[in-house]
Design an enzyme around this catalytic site. Structure first.
Site, PDB file in Angstrom:
ATOM      1  N   SER A 177      40.870  46.433  46.080  1.00 46.58           N
ATOM      2  CA  SER A 177      41.858  45.817  45.189  1.00 46.58           C
ATOM      3  C   SER A 177      43.283  46.114  45.646  1.00 46.58           C
ATOM      4  O   SER A 177      43.565  47.178  46.198  1.00 46.58           O
ATOM      5  CB  SER A 177      41.684  46.342  43.766  1.00 46.58           C
ATOM      6  OG  SER A 177      40.363  46.160  43.343  1.00 46.58           O
ATOM      7  N   GLU A 225      26.665  46.785  44.232  1.00 45.21           N
ATOM      8  CA  GLU A 225      27.456  47.511  43.247  1.00 45.21           C
ATOM      9  C   GLU A 225      26.924  47.222  41.854  1.00 45.21           C
ATOM     10  O   GLU A 225      27.004  48.030  40.965  1.00 45.21           O
ATOM     11  CB  GLU A 225      28.914  47.051  43.363  1.00 45.21           C
ATOM     12  CG  GLU A 225      29.912  47.921  42.658  1.00 45.21           C
ATOM     13  CD  GLU A 225      31.343  47.392  42.825  1.00 45.21           C
ATOM     14  OE1 GLU A 225      32.224  47.899  42.157  1.00 45.21           O
ATOM     15  OE2 GLU A 225      31.550  46.456  43.634  1.00 45.21           O
TER      16      GLU A 225
HETATM   17  C1  FAD Z   1      38.990  52.533  36.414  1.00 48.76           C
HETATM   18  C2  FAD Z   1      38.996  51.533  37.533  1.00 48.76           C
HETATM   19  C3  FAD Z   1      38.498  51.914  38.759  1.00 48.76           C
HETATM   20  C4  FAD Z   1      38.543  51.029  39.836  1.00 48.76           C
HETATM   21  N1  FAD Z   1      38.111  51.455  41.064  1.00 48.76           N
HETATM   22  C5  FAD Z   1      38.305  50.659  42.135  1.00 48.76           C
HETATM   23  C6  FAD Z   1      38.042  51.121  43.461  1.00 48.76           C
HETATM   24  O1  FAD Z   1      37.595  52.245  43.660  1.00 48.76           O
HETATM   25  N2  FAD Z   1      38.304  50.313  44.500  1.00 48.76           N
HETATM   26  C7  FAD Z   1      38.784  49.051  44.332  1.00 48.76           C
HETATM   27  O2  FAD Z   1      38.985  48.351  45.308  1.00 48.76           O
HETATM   28  N3  FAD Z   1      39.058  48.559  43.101  1.00 48.76           N
HETATM   29  C8  FAD Z   1      38.831  49.331  42.001  1.00 48.76           C
HETATM   30  N4  FAD Z   1      39.143  48.872  40.731  1.00 48.76           N
HETATM   31  C9  FAD Z   1      39.786  47.564  40.605  1.00 48.76           C
HETATM   32  C10 FAD Z   1      38.960  46.528  39.885  1.00 48.76           C
HETATM   33  O3  FAD Z   1      37.987  46.028  40.716  1.00 48.76           O
HETATM   34  C11 FAD Z   1      39.948  45.459  39.366  1.00 48.76           C
HETATM   35  O4  FAD Z   1      40.615  46.035  38.277  1.00 48.76           O
HETATM   36  C12 FAD Z   1      39.254  44.200  38.927  1.00 48.76           C
HETATM   37  O5  FAD Z   1      38.832  43.488  40.029  1.00 48.76           O
HETATM   38  C13 FAD Z   1      40.161  43.304  38.073  1.00 48.76           C
HETATM   39  O6  FAD Z   1      41.354  43.046  38.727  1.00 48.76           O
HETATM   40  P1  FAD Z   1      42.767  43.275  38.019  1.00 48.76           P
HETATM   41  O7  FAD Z   1      42.747  44.604  37.421  1.00 48.76           O
HETATM   42  O8  FAD Z   1      43.813  42.952  38.983  1.00 48.76           O
HETATM   43  O9  FAD Z   1      42.783  42.216  36.833  1.00 48.76           O
HETATM   44  P2  FAD Z   1      43.102  40.651  36.991  1.00 48.76           P
HETATM   45  O10 FAD Z   1      42.280  40.087  38.045  1.00 48.76           O
HETATM   46  O11 FAD Z   1      44.554  40.460  37.012  1.00 48.76           O
HETATM   47  O12 FAD Z   1      42.522  40.128  35.602  1.00 48.76           O
HETATM   48  C14 FAD Z   1      43.245  40.129  34.388  1.00 48.76           C
HETATM   49  C15 FAD Z   1      42.424  39.398  33.363  1.00 48.76           C
HETATM   50  O13 FAD Z   1      42.252  38.035  33.759  1.00 48.76           O
HETATM   51  C16 FAD Z   1      40.887  37.696  33.772  1.00 48.76           C
HETATM   52  N5  FAD Z   1      40.621  36.709  34.802  1.00 48.76           N
HETATM   53  C17 FAD Z   1      40.967  36.771  36.110  1.00 48.76           C
HETATM   54  N6  FAD Z   1      40.513  35.686  36.751  1.00 48.76           N
HETATM   55  C18 FAD Z   1      39.849  34.938  35.849  1.00 48.76           C
HETATM   56  C19 FAD Z   1      39.144  33.704  35.906  1.00 48.76           C
HETATM   57  N7  FAD Z   1      39.020  33.028  37.032  1.00 48.76           N
HETATM   58  N8  FAD Z   1      38.590  33.230  34.780  1.00 48.76           N
HETATM   59  C20 FAD Z   1      38.708  33.919  33.619  1.00 48.76           C
HETATM   60  N9  FAD Z   1      39.360  35.071  33.499  1.00 48.76           N
HETATM   61  C21 FAD Z   1      39.926  35.584  34.603  1.00 48.76           C
HETATM   62  C22 FAD Z   1      40.190  39.009  34.031  1.00 48.76           C
HETATM   63  O14 FAD Z   1      38.850  38.968  33.630  1.00 48.76           O
HETATM   64  C23 FAD Z   1      41.015  39.952  33.208  1.00 48.76           C
HETATM   65  O15 FAD Z   1      40.637  39.879  31.871  1.00 48.76           O
HETATM   66  C24 FAD Z   1      39.069  49.727  39.654  1.00 48.76           C
HETATM   67  C25 FAD Z   1      39.549  49.350  38.394  1.00 48.76           C
HETATM   68  C26 FAD Z   1      39.520  50.234  37.338  1.00 48.76           C
HETATM   69  C27 FAD Z   1      40.051  49.782  36.013  1.00 48.76           C
END
Ligand code: FAD
Lengths: 398, 381
Positions: A129, A244
């Site tokens: 991410s 995963e």
């Molecule tokens: C505690 C924690 C640990 C993590 N650990 C790791 C890690 O070790 N390595 C790593 O690489 N990543 C990690 N992540 C990242 C995680 O994979 C991302 O948070 C996740 O992919 C969501 O991305 P974002 O947070 O940018 O939210 P966004 O993608 O910005 O999403 C925001 C909101 O929009 C919604 N949304 C987005 N696109 C759509 C769509 N097409 N249709 C409908 N709704 C949508 C989402 O569901 C969400 O509700 C971690 C996250 C957390 C919270």
């Protein structure tokens, strides 16, 4: 159809149960019960014990050091770990990068990395991410430019779980900015001690340090640390996402969570002074939750049976993820409700080792922080919205 | 029927909103929490001296502005929007009403101090085993000739470390759960024989555990009649719950705005996530909860002066509804933010934490639904 385990499977269950009882470190049990923060060494202690027994990587093929278990055995094993409330085996090495390496890696990569993943010598983190690439992972921008026999990597990763402990990270990086998003990505293994890497903590709602920002500035990565072909890293990423998700239902852990909830509800009392578990409102909510969990359990077992019959975990695993995380979150809601007023004191205000003990009964200390923290489960690993999109597309063909 | 605010009430809201915008933004708030004592006393002083709001709910005869529950509601909504930590509810809503109910010399001596910002009050009604039932208390007060001796443990007393005075419920007879035998005392903070353990709450307020051990207070500490305080205590809790509803409505409104802004600016898959219909519907559902919360805060506030059963019904309906709505809204806000929603870095997460605490403050959904059921049964009988 038959629900019962075979005699051999029951014997296996006994064996696992006995092993855990005899070998799980008492000091870890103590720390978990006290709710103490766990150090890297704590996780590794249990990892090493399982490794010595040959059980640390249940899903790995035998040739790479797996135990060669059936899907049912793996299920029994994970059930028993959860039942005994052991620390989980951290997924980044064993469940994530390991399978990518033995599936897509070169012979040298396998020989170099797999044994150290098994032994716990290398702690791995997942660098996917980015601030601008969450759900839309393929829009990632961290750049890797080929210079001779190296890549020079520049960019920023975020949410990197436990990167503060990591020796190695597996990263998705852009090697061809001109190609379509999914087609210009490569999968790199990066030594976290490389010059140019900075890891900064992100503190989450419960006050915990479990995720980080990882900055990469002119980090030199040997080309031999690329897994699979250049610009085909997305294939590895997709494969890994499927991995995963298996086990993400967390049925056994949730069973354990509900047991804990019930034990709290036996101690806490309602407005009339009865144990909360005797309060009709409250116990109905627990019963309702148990129905959800049983439905999830049998859905997982059906998926498992399908896998045993040679059908891979398909998009159905998205169902397990959505329902599994909803249940995990619901448990934390009910614990929060159960502890009443004593959800409010912030236990981290009392530093470990200080003479002052936190306020309220021990089972209440983490109720609110855990409730806050568990909101993550419907966000990470592909958010629950994204899982629904997957089901809509792949299962319903919409 | 009139849901309009008077000019004075509108001014009160605008004045307070400006103060929070200019002097109490999220970063400033976080810095205040990190200070010694967990707050900036200058804010309370400014409430008294610059804004003059601490007298909003007191009669003019005592130096107040002559307002009442509606003024409290307006102020609580604005405090909620700012996720403020100031002990307005404890001091002015609960403390103020208790003093007015007691009337006489006590009110005359303390109310001016409240209005001037010198007197801060905290309400010690809960105990480790009371849950949300104010009659299920074990703390005892015994008459000792010269006054009263208090023994017992009061739990999670919000604002107690800042308070100059504590309102303490104690049993003068009977046992936990009995409606009779509950008395209310006004105790000066720092009275001998009290051990105070202070701590921050997860939503940034300071609270204490109060351990009374043969603490002696004077004869005038008793408010009202010995053993007959439960109806007043219940009224105080209803007023506190109604004010908490207004606070929650303000917090919800602001968190909805923050989430809407974020969704419009966060781009994934080449478009703002606000373009995804599932996000749109969620933002709409959130808005519907905000509007209902505001309605319920009005409803409860406007019925606070009705006879006890009607007041109880109004307040419990509001609190039960808002507890549910607050949970939904908080969770939806975090989910819409994605990963950034679960960090301490953004304001949104702190709004979520506050809302989570407001859900159960002065009774959670189950408590208030049970109360409504009891009222329903009493009516049917
Ligand atoms: C505690 C924690 C640990 C993590 N650990 C790791 C890690 O070790 N390595 C790593 O690489 N990543 C990690 N992540 C990242 C995680 O994979 C991302 O948070 C996740 O992919 C969501 O991305 P974002 O947070 O940018 O939210 P966004 O993608 O910005 O999403 C925001 C909101 O929009 C919604 N949304 C987005 N696109 C759509 C769509 N097409 N249709 C409908 N709704 C949508 C989402 O569901 C969400 O509700 C971690 C996250 C957390 C919270």
């Amino acid at each position: 159809m038959d629900l019962a385990f075979s005699p051999a499977e029951r014997a296996f269950q006994e064996e696992v149960r006995a092993f855990i009882a005899e070998n799980y470190p008492a000091e870890l049990r103590g720390k978990q019960e006290e709710g103490e923060e766990l150090a890297k060494e704590d996780y590794l202690k249990w990892h090493r014990i399982l490794h010595a027994k040959g059980w640390v990587a249940p899903a790995w093929p035998k040739e790479y050091g797996g135990p060669g278990w059936t899907a049912t055995q793996r299920y029994i094993f994970s059930e028993e770990l959860a039942r005994a409330d052991t620390l989980p085996i951290l997924p980044f090495g064993i469940n994530m990068v390991g399978p990518v390496i033995y599936t897509f890696g070169t012979a040298e990569q396998k020989a170099r990395f797999l044994p150290r993943i098994l032994s716990g010598e290398d702690w791995w983190c997942q660098g996917y991410s980015e601030p601008g690439a969450g759900s839309d992972l393929a829009s990632l921008r961290t750049r890797a430019e080929r210079v001779g026999d190296h890549y020079i990597v520049n960019g920023q990763k975020t949410w990197t779980t436990l990167a503060q402990h990591a020796d190695w990270g597996f990263f998705l990086v852009r090697t061809d900015p001109a190609a379509k998003p999914q087609e210009g990505i490569s999968f790199l293994l990066i030594d976290m001690k490389s010059p140019g890497i900075t890891v900064r903590p992100i503190i989450t709602l419960g006050g915990e340090h479990e995720v980080n920002e990882v900055w990469l500035e002119n980090v030199k990565v040997p080309v031999e640390n690329r897994v699979f072909e250049e610009n085909r890293g997305w294939t590895c990423a997709k494969f890994l996402l499927a991995h995963e998700r298996t086990g993400i239902a967390g049925v056994a852990r949730s069973k354990r969570g509900i047991e804990r909830l019930k034990s709290i509800a036996r101690i806490e009392t309602d407005d009339d002074g009865r144990p909360l578990l005797h309060n009709p409102f409250f116990r109905r909510k627990v019963a309702d939750l148990e129905c959800d969990l049983t439905a999830l359990e049998f859905t997982e077992l059906r998926t498992l049976a399908g896998e045993a019959a040679g059908r891979g975990p398909g998009p159905e695993s998205s169902l397990l993820k959505v329902k599994g995380t909803e249940i995990q979150q619901r448990i934390t809601e009910l614990v929060l409700e159960a502890v009443g007023h004593y959800a409010a004191p912030y236990f981290r205000a009392f530093p470990e080792g200080s003479n002052e003990y936190p306020i309220g009964p021990a089972h209440a200390h983490r109720a609110a922080p855990t409730y806050f923290n568990m909101r993550k489960t419907s966000i990470y690993g592909g958010s629950n919205e994204i899982q629904r999109n997957i089901i809509a597309k792949m299962v319903l063909g919409l | 029927m009139d849901f309009g605010f008077t000019e004075t009430q509108t001014m009160l809201r605008e004045q307070l909103a400006r103060f929070f915008r200019e002097r109490y933004d999220f970063d400033t708030r976080q810095k205040m929490l990190a200070r010694e004592g967990g707050r900036d006393p200058a804010v309370w002083k400014a409430f008294a001296e610059e804004l003059g709001i601490l007298g909003a709910g007191f009669p003019e005869s005592l130096g107040g502005l002559g307002g009442g529950a509606v003024e409290h509601m307006v102020i609580m909504e604005e405090l909620g929007r700012a996720i403020a930590i100031e002990p307005y509810l404890d001091t002015c809503v609960i403390g103020g009403h208790a003093l007015l109910a007691a009337s006489g010399p006590l009110a005359e001596s303390l109310v001016p101090g409240i209005i001037a910002g010198d007197v801060i009050m905290a309400f010690a009604w809960a105990e480790p085993k009371s849950r949300y039932n104010p009659a299920r208390i074990a703390t005892r007060a015994s008459a000792d000739g010269a006054g009263w001796t208090l023994d017992g443990h009061k739990a999670v007393v919000l604002a107690a470390p800042w308070a100059t005075h504590w309102l303490v419920t104690a049993r003068t007879s009977g046992s936990p759960g009995d409606r009779d035998g509950v008395s209310l005392f006004l105790v000066e903070a720092g009275v001998p024989g009290v051990t105070r353990r202070d701590y921050p709450t997860v939503d940034g307020i300071m609270a204490s555990e109060l351990y009374f051990e043969r603490s002696r207070v004077g004869p005038h500490a008793l408010l009202g009649r010995e053993g007959e305080a439960l109806p007043l205590v219940e009224e105080l809790l209803d007023r506190a719950a109604a004010a908490t509803c207004a606070e929650a409505a303000g917090t919800m409104r602001r968190l909805h705005e923050l989430t809407l802004d974020y969704a419009k600016q966060r781009v994934q898959f080449g478009q703002p996530i606000s373009r995804f219909q599932v996000i749109q519907h969620r933002l709409v559902d959130m808005l519907m909860e905000v509007e209902q919360a505001v309605s319920m805060a009005y409803q409860a506030t406007l019925r606070l002066d009705l006879p006890a059963p009607e007041r109880a019904r109004a307040v419990s309906q509001a609190k039960a509804k808002i507890a549910k709505g607050a949970r939904f809204l908080g969770q939806a806000a975090v989910q819409t933010h994605g990963g950034i929603g679960i960090t301490n870095e953004l304001a949104a997460g702190h709004y979520f934490k506050r809302l989570t605490m407001l859900e159960s403050r002065y009774g959670d959904q189950d408590h208030h639904l049970a109360r409504l059921e009891a009222l329903m049964m009493a009516e049917a009988a």
